[in-house]
Motif scaffolding. Structure first.
Motif, short mmCIF file in Angstrom:
data_model
loop_
_atom_site.label_atom_id
_atom_site.label_comp_id
_atom_site.label_asym_id
_atom_site.label_seq_id
_atom_site.Cartn_x
_atom_site.Cartn_y
_atom_site.Cartn_z
N THR A 187 -1.45 18.36 -9.97
CA THR A 187 -0.24 19.01 -10.49
C THR A 187 1.00 18.19 -10.17
O THR A 187 0.99 17.34 -9.27
N GLU A 189 3.65 19.56 -8.89
CA GLU A 189 4.09 20.07 -7.60
C GLU A 189 3.53 19.21 -6.46
O GLU A 189 4.24 18.92 -5.49
N LYS A 193 5.63 17.08 -3.58
CA LYS A 193 5.38 17.33 -2.16
C LYS A 193 4.95 16.05 -1.45
O LYS A 193 5.40 15.76 -0.34
N TRP A 209 10.98 17.91 -14.99
CA TRP A 209 10.62 18.53 -13.71
C TRP A 209 11.70 18.30 -12.66
O TRP A 209 11.78 19.04 -11.67
N LYS A 216 9.67 27.15 -7.24
CA LYS A 216 8.84 26.83 -6.07
C LYS A 216 8.88 25.35 -5.69
O LYS A 216 8.48 24.99 -4.57
N VAL A 217 9.35 24.46 -6.57
CA VAL A 217 9.41 23.05 -6.21
C VAL A 217 10.83 22.56 -5.94
O VAL A 217 11.03 21.40 -5.56
#
Length: 310
Positions: A187, A189, A193, A209, A216-217
């Motif tokens: 993903t 995300e 991370k 993005w 959440k990101v």
């Protein structure tokens, strides 16, 4: 695009349908006849462009409340597989189907309706603490060609089936993913991370993005740095140099890694696929694209109020 209707007539239908009011209590869109603005369908979406499609669908469905469109986010290869297995008839991707892929639908006498609605960019990101602020495309291509002399520690992609990875492999003239220095998660995300936690790695991600991330990101966005890329296609002195994937640089053609986003409709009828495609490419849909940080394919008009007093 081969629409079987007149654009003016389409917007008349939109107006009339909007005049019908909200859906009645307990009315199920799955049980309503599918038209441009009513009924139910499923749309498969390339993961790398999920945020902009989510925004477009949210507004479209809030305006036409007798509509329900299920958004299924998948890597590009899985989206194509869904189209070719009849799991979906509508998709949003960063490329058109090939002639060979489209032949599947032509054999079924389904004429494709392909609608461009935005221009996206591929961004390179690194940890905020990194000393790097620029990246050379030739160094990226070296990595993808398996050249260990490349001055890049690692490239991290959202998925092994990613449209972004496919795009860069094509640019590098490579068919196989190298065994070293190229990593793929599942993903976007996970990419954000990883870059947040690992100094030296370079993430490769759709710019949407970064400019309009899911909630959440968002914590990871402040911890990454977007790198400027050299414009290898520059023909004029003013176009030479390093550019970040800003909306203005994308629109001006200064950023070298851009891609057009399409709604691919293979319903073979005037249904929600057609309705959503034209909405996304028309005035309201293009405003959503503009606000998202991407570049609309047409420029939305601006309302100017003329006052007699200053």
């Amino acid at each position: 695009m081969n629409y079987r209707f007149n654009i003016f007539a389409f917007f008349v239908v939109l107006f009339l349908s909007s005049c019908k009011g909200d859906k009645t209590v307990n009315e199920n869109p799955k049980e309503i006849e599918e038209t441009f603005t009513t009924g139910y369908t499923t749309i498969y979406v390339d993961n790398s462009i999920m945020p902009i499609v989510e925004d477009e669908l949210a507004v479209f469905q809030s305006r036409y409340q007798r509509t329900e469109i299920k958004q299924v986010n998948k890597p590009q290869d899985d989206v194509i597989a869904a189209l070719l297995s009849d799991s979906t008839e509508v998709a949003v991707m960063s490329r058109k189907l090939t002639e060979k892929e489209e032949q599947y639908f032509r054999d079924k006498n389904v004429e494709p309706e392909v609608t461009a609605f935005a221009v996206d960019a591929i961004a390179f990101i690194t940890n905020q603490t990194s000393n790097d602020s620029i990246i050379e495309l030739e160094e990226v291509y070296k990595v993808l060609k398996g050249d260990n002399s490349a001055n890049i520690k690692s490239l991290v992609f959202d998925n092994a089936k990613s449209s972004i990875l496919e795009h860069l492999l094509d640019k590098a003239g490579v068919k196989e993913v190298p065994q070293e220095k190229v990593y793929a998660f599942k993903t976007n995300e996970e990419v954000l991370k990883y870059i947040n936690d690992n100094k030296g790695a370079i993430g490769v991600i759709g710019v949407n993005w970064l400019v309009q991330p899911p909630v959440k990101v968002k914590p990871y966005i402040d911890s990454v740095k977007v790198l400027a890329v050299n414009n290898t296609n520059a023909k004029k002195d003013a176009e030479k140099g390093y550019f970040k994937p800003s909306q203005s640089n994308i629109a001006a053609g200064l950023y070298p890694l851009t891609r057009t986003l399409y709604v691919l409709n293979y319903q073979g009828k005037d249904g929600l696929g057609t309705g959503f495609a034209i909405y996304a490419s028309a005035e309201d849909g293009q405003r959503i694209v503009l606000k998202s940080g991407l570049v609309p394919v047409t420029t939305p008009t601006r309302d100017i109020e003329i006052r007699n007093e200053w």
